[in-house]
Write a protein that holds these residues in place. Structure first.
Motif, PDB file in Angstrom:
ATOM      1  N   GLU A 224      38.742  46.042  18.652  1.00 10.52           N
ATOM      2  CA  GLU A 224      39.520  45.849  19.870  1.00 10.52           C
ATOM      3  C   GLU A 224      40.104  47.174  20.340  1.00 10.52           C
ATOM      4  OE1 GLU A 224      42.362  42.803  19.022  1.00 10.52           O
ATOM      5  OE2 GLU A 224      40.844  41.217  18.968  1.00 10.52           O
ATOM      6  N   VAL A 225      39.681  47.591  21.534  1.00  7.45           N
ATOM      7  CA  VAL A 225      40.115  48.879  22.096  1.00  7.45           C
ATOM      8  C   VAL A 225      40.589  48.668  23.529  1.00  7.45           C
ATOM      9  CG1 VAL A 225      38.497  50.159  20.630  1.00  7.45           C
ATOM     10  CG2 VAL A 225      37.793  49.482  22.937  1.00  7.45           C
ATOM     11  N   PRO A 226      41.385  49.597  24.044  1.00  7.85           N
ATOM     12  CA  PRO A 226      41.847  49.460  25.436  1.00  7.85           C
ATOM     13  C   PRO A 226      40.774  49.846  26.435  1.00  7.85           C
ATOM     14  CG  PRO A 226      42.675  51.499  24.496  1.00  7.85           C
ATOM     15  CD  PRO A 226      41.970  50.785  23.381  1.00  7.85           C
ATOM     16  N   PHE A 227      40.865  49.265  27.604  1.00  8.57           N
ATOM     17  CA  PHE A 227      40.030  49.666  28.742  1.00  8.57           C
ATOM     18  C   PHE A 227      40.922  49.707  29.979  1.00  8.57           C
ATOM     19  CE2 PHE A 227      37.724  48.551  32.589  1.00  8.57           C
ATOM     20  CZ  PHE A 227      36.722  49.515  32.587  1.00  8.57           C
ATOM     21  N   TYR A 228      41.182  50.912  30.458  1.00  6.81           N
ATOM     22  CA  TYR A 228      41.982  51.117  31.663  1.00  6.81           C
ATOM     23  C   TYR A 228      41.062  51.591  32.781  1.00  6.81           C
ATOM     24  CZ  TYR A 228      46.131  51.352  28.570  1.00  6.81           C
ATOM     25  OH  TYR A 228      47.131  51.096  27.650  1.00  6.81           O
ATOM     26  N   LEU A 229      41.201  50.979  33.950  1.00  2.15           N
ATOM     27  CA  LEU A 229      40.450  51.404  35.126  1.00  2.15           C
ATOM     28  C   LEU A 229      41.432  51.834  36.204  1.00  2.15           C
ATOM     29  CD1 LEU A 229      37.804  51.707  36.731  1.00  2.15           C
ATOM     30  CD2 LEU A 229      38.038  49.301  37.397  1.00  2.15           C
ATOM     31  N   LEU A 230      41.466  53.142  36.483  1.00  2.00           N
ATOM     32  CA  LEU A 230      42.348  53.686  37.518  1.00  2.00           C
ATOM     33  C   LEU A 230      41.550  53.757  38.812  1.00  2.00           C
ATOM     34  CD1 LEU A 230      43.607  54.470  34.761  1.00  2.00           C
ATOM     35  CD2 LEU A 230      44.474  56.521  35.853  1.00  2.00           C
ATOM     36  N   ASN A 231      41.404  52.595  39.434  1.00  2.00           N
ATOM     37  CA  ASN A 231      40.529  52.443  40.587  1.00  2.00           C
ATOM     38  C   ASN A 231      40.922  51.158  41.286  1.00  2.00           C
ATOM     39  OD1 ASN A 231      38.454  51.455  42.215  1.00  2.00           O
ATOM     40  ND2 ASN A 231      36.818  52.241  40.945  1.00  2.00           N
ATOM     41  N   ASN A 232      41.404  51.247  42.506  1.00  2.00           N
ATOM     42  CA  ASN A 232      41.854  50.062  43.223  1.00  2.00           C
ATOM     43  C   ASN A 232      40.784  49.465  44.127  1.00  2.00           C
ATOM     44  OD1 ASN A 232      44.474  49.943  42.152  1.00  2.00           O
ATOM     45  ND2 ASN A 232      45.185  51.520  43.561  1.00  2.00           N
ATOM     46  N   THR A 233      39.569  50.001  44.075  1.00  2.00           N
ATOM     47  CA  THR A 233      38.500  49.474  44.923  1.00  2.00           C
ATOM     48  C   THR A 233      37.567  48.550  44.156  1.00  2.00           C
ATOM     49  OG1 THR A 233      37.047  51.371  44.459  1.00  2.00           O
ATOM     50  CG2 THR A 233      38.562  51.565  46.327  1.00  2.00           C
ATOM     51  N   THR A 234      37.619  48.569  42.820  1.00  2.00           N
ATOM     52  CA  THR A 234      36.767  47.722  41.987  1.00  2.00           C
ATOM     53  C   THR A 234      37.625  46.649  41.337  1.00  2.00           C
ATOM     54  OG1 THR A 234      35.284  49.571  41.504  1.00  2.00           O
ATOM     55  CG2 THR A 234      35.161  47.653  40.054  1.00  2.00           C
ATOM     56  N   GLU A 235      37.344  45.400  41.618  1.00  2.00           N
ATOM     57  CA  GLU A 235      38.113  44.294  41.063  1.00  2.00           C
ATOM     58  C   GLU A 235      37.424  43.793  39.792  1.00  2.00           C
ATOM     59  OE1 GLU A 235      41.299  41.899  40.656  1.00  2.00           O
ATOM     60  OE2 GLU A 235      41.017  43.312  42.314  1.00  2.00           O
ATOM     61  N   LEU A 236      38.143  43.877  38.667  1.00  2.00           N
ATOM     62  CA  LEU A 236      37.598  43.388  37.409  1.00  2.00           C
ATOM     63  C   LEU A 236      37.643  41.867  37.368  1.00  2.00           C
ATOM     64  CD1 LEU A 236      39.199  45.921  34.882  1.00  2.00           C
ATOM     65  CD2 LEU A 236      36.895  45.978  35.869  1.00  2.00           C
ATOM     66  N   SER A 237      36.826  41.301  36.484  1.00  2.00           N
ATOM     67  CA  SER A 237      36.813  39.848  36.320  1.00  2.00           C
ATOM     68  C   SER A 237      38.158  39.366  35.772  1.00  2.00           C
ATOM     69  CB  SER A 237      35.687  39.450  35.356  1.00  2.00           C
ATOM     70  OG  SER A 237      35.990  39.886  34.040  1.00  2.00           O
ATOM     71  N   LYS A 238      38.384  38.076  35.852  1.00  9.68           N
ATOM     72  CA  LYS A 238      39.640  37.492  35.376  1.00  9.68           C
ATOM     73  C   LYS A 238      39.670  37.325  33.862  1.00  9.68           C
ATOM     74  CE  LYS A 238      41.147  37.064  39.581  1.00  9.68           C
ATOM     75  NZ  LYS A 238      42.206  37.980  40.075  1.00  9.68           N
ATOM     76  N   GLU A 239      38.557  37.589  33.205  1.00  9.23           N
ATOM     77  CA  GLU A 239      38.509  37.453  31.754  1.00  9.23           C
ATOM     78  C   GLU A 239      39.488  38.419  31.100  1.00  9.23           C
ATOM     79  OE1 GLU A 239      34.455  38.415  31.116  1.00  9.23           O
ATOM     80  OE2 GLU A 239      33.711  36.409  31.527  1.00  9.23           O
ATOM     81  N   THR A 240      40.125  37.972  30.021  1.00 10.01           N
ATOM     82  CA  THR A 240      41.080  38.833  29.314  1.00 10.01           C
ATOM     83  C   THR A 240      40.375  39.852  28.435  1.00 10.01           C
ATOM     84  OG1 THR A 240      41.271  37.199  27.526  1.00 10.01           O
ATOM     85  CG2 THR A 240      42.881  37.077  29.334  1.00 10.01           C
TER      86      THR A 240
END
Length: 258
Positions: A224-240
């Protein structure tokens, strides 16, 4: 023409729960909706060289044939570096020498391969290190040099101190917590500059670290590792949770690669 430029930051050995406690800069961006956060589940074996290949190619270990850290050979899979180059883009890496061995030349020779600038290679601009104690601050300075000079379309920044400290003191130690905190401070110092240059930023890890100072297995602390996306144009899925296998296609989508 590529749609976006991306900087992929890989914090070697940074496990998810510690990032949630110690990465104040990144977590503040998430809190104020300037970044998105997911728990990413790494592939197995949860070791560095196999997972560098997973991240860059989207192929699991049994397919990419980088079975362990001891497999010293070039990748046979289609990587993000190759796709960027095919699209007329430029690539760069500031990272551990295993990256050079996977995508440029194996085995690594410190006298000839530490600094590479060659448009014919998959990693066209690279500054590589071969000691786990090479300071993270220097890795990010190396990356900034490449970004400022060559403005690559795809840049990988790979730091090793969290992993090194975790092996020496375990993930339960003050030293490990401190090193994760330091990495967050370095990111907070330099990443805003890259954002102003137009880069989309991803921060993640190859694998985690357990309470014995180990990884490589199937424990949640390993995977289990972090995933940060500094991008407001790409919407990630609702999955946790998301799979590490999703990272390569996600990057290619952000960049507009096919």
């Amino acid at each position: 023409m590529l749609k976006n430029k991306v900087v992929l930051i890989i914090l070697d050995g940074c496990r998810y729960d510690v990032a949630m406690k110690q990465m104040g800069f990144l977590n503040s961006l998430v809190e104020h909706k300037q970044a998105q956060l997911k728990k990413m589940v790494a592939e197995m074996p949860s070791n560095s060289r196999p997972l560098y290949e997973v991240i860059m190619t989207g192929q699991p270990m049994y397919k990419n044939e980088i079975y362990t850290n001891l497999v010293v050979q070039q990748s046979k899979e289609l990587s993000i570096f190759e796709l960027v180059k095919q699209a007329g883009g430029t690539t760069g890496v500031a990272g551990y020498f295993w990256m050079s061995e996977l995508y440029n030349r194996a085995p690594y020779n410190i006298l000839t391969d530490r600094i590479q600038h060659d448009e014919a290679k998959l990693i066209q601009h690279g500054i590589f290190y071969s000691e786990d104690t090479y300071p993270d601050s220097h890795v990010f300075a190396d990356a900034n040099s490449i970004i400022s000079t060559y403005e690559p379309d795809f840049m990988v920044v790979h730091s090793m101190n969290i992993d090194d400290i975790g092996h020496k003191y375990t993930a339960l130690s003050r030293e490990y917590m401190t090193q994760v905190n330091i990495a967050d401070t370095i990111i907070g110092t330099i990443v805003p500059k890259w954002q102003k240059m137009g880069y989309q930023i991803i921060v993640t890890a190859d694998h985690g670290m357990d309470d014995y100072g180990l990884h490589g297995g199937s424990l949640p602390q390993h995977r289990e590792v972090p995933f940060y996306l500094l991008n407001n144009t790409t919407e990630l899925s609702k999955e946790t949770e998301i799979s590490q296998l999703q990272l390569m296609p996600m990057i290619t989508e952000i960049m507009g690669l096919t």
